[in-house]
Design an enzyme around this catalytic site. Structure first.
Site, short mmCIF file in Angstrom:
data_model
loop_
_atom_site.label_atom_id
_atom_site.label_comp_id
_atom_site.label_asym_id
_atom_site.label_seq_id
_atom_site.Cartn_x
_atom_site.Cartn_y
_atom_site.Cartn_z
CE LYS A 111 -4.31 -1.26 -0.08
NZ LYS A 111 -5.16 -1.00 -1.21
CE LYS A 194 -5.57 -13.30 -6.82
NZ LYS A 194 -5.99 -13.87 -5.57
CE LYS A 197 -12.35 -6.35 -4.69
NZ LYS A 197 -13.53 -7.10 -4.46
#
Ligand code: TRP
Length: 329
Positions: A111, A194, A197
């Site tokens: 992050k 994979k 979102k």
């Protein structure tokens, strides 16, 4: 019968990877265990969503979860921020979580890289809130993907530390829920990795047939096999894997044979794949739209879920306060 807690962040629509990876397994899991499914809308604040979007995102994920078959009459389905007890436990657990261990978490380091302009304390203590979500219901099982394993490990450390510190055997140390087989990792349409979102490589459950056809037709392939029996490359392998979950076995076999004999036309294969995805998602999309239009029902679901979750959560917080040494005057 285990107590299972599973949270999902309200930061994006569900895609085929969520559905075939985890949610399809939840349908059986919820019947065999005491399951708490919740939408992590406190965790969602770490990325500073706009107030205009927050509620709509929560509602969307709720409708999608229910449309997939999560049953609020069988499991406890609730919204994290409807259970204020979790924030009290989070505060108490923050006193026994160490800054050093939190700084070392892989997700925190990620992050920092992804949003260097917004390294808030909520990001640092994200795993503590997650631990509170889990142990507030004294869960012993948590279905987690690879990316959440470290968080679950941290939850175990925190639970154990609490028990040791206060000389009690109060919190169980939760393990990963084992689905009995390897969790399917659904690949994206961009040739590698994979489905996610944020990667822009996914098919959402709420996509229209037209959107699905467009996305699948644009999926990455290659120049085609040049000699019989040649192994497909990564991108084409991914499409075969997608086909193996949405299509009839004969369809998959047909295109695999075409590939092996170098007669494959990727355009035909993609057309078929798109139609088979639509067959799977169409009833789910219809149900999502039905649920989104029925606010009264959704309100009833979350009220009932909050009541059940709060009953369990408030008992834990009461007992934890006592263990820590708070006493009434
Ligand atoms: N961190 C999880 C994710 O990003 C979401 C989550 C929050 C969660 N609290 C949880 C998952 C508790 C399982 C249990 O997907």
């Amino acid at each position: 019968m285990e107590t299972v807690v599973s949270g999902i962040r309200s930061t994006g629509k569900l895609h085929l990877g969520n559905y075939f990876g985890a949610i399809s397994n939840f349908l059986k899991m919820q019947r065999e265990n005491d399951c708490y499914f919740f939408i992590a809308d406190y965790h969602a604040l770490t990325t500073h969503p706009h107030p205009d979007d927050l509620h709509g995102n929560i509602k969307q994920v709720l409708a999608e979860y229910l449309a997939c078959g999560i049953d609020p009459e069988v499991a406890t389905v609730f919204i994290q921020s409807d259970v204020p007890e979790v924030s009290e436990l989070y505060l108490l657990l923050n006193m026994i979580a160490y800054v050093g261990e939190l700084e070392r978490t892989a997700s925190f380091k990620d992050k920092i890289r992804l949003q260097p302009q917004n390294v808030n304390a909520g990001l640092l203590t994200y795993p503590v809130l997650m631990a509170a979500d889990i142990i507030i219901h004294k869960a012993n099982k948590v279905p987690v993907g690879k990316d959440q394993e470290q968080h679950l490990e941290m939850t175990r450390h925190i639970a154990r530390r609490f028990n040791t510190m206060y000389g009690v055997n109060y919190f169980p140390e939760p393990d990963a829920y084992n689905f009995g087989k390897q969790l399917l990792k659904i690949p994206g349409l961009d040739g590698s990795g994979k489905m996610g979102k944020s990667e822009g490589n996914g098919v959402f459950l709420s996509d229209t047939p037209k959107e699905i056809r467009q996305k699948v037709m644009r999926a990455v392939t290659d120049a085609g096999p040049t000699s019989p029996g040649e192994e497909p490359g990564e991108a084409v392998k991914n499409l075969f894997l997608l086909m193996s979950v949405v299509s009839e076995p004969e369809t998959l076999k047909f295109f695999k044979e075409k590939h092996a004999s170098c007669e494959i036309r990727y355009g035909d294969m993609k057309k078929q794949l798109a139609e088979d995805i639509i067959t799977v998602t169409d009833p789910i999309r219809a149900r999502i739209n039905e649920l989104l239009a029925d606010n009264g029902y959704l309100a009833k679901v979350v009220a009932q879920g909050a009541e059940k979750a709060r009953a369990s959560a408030s008992k834990t917080v009461r007992e934890v306060r006592e263990i820590i040494g708070y006493k009434p005057f």
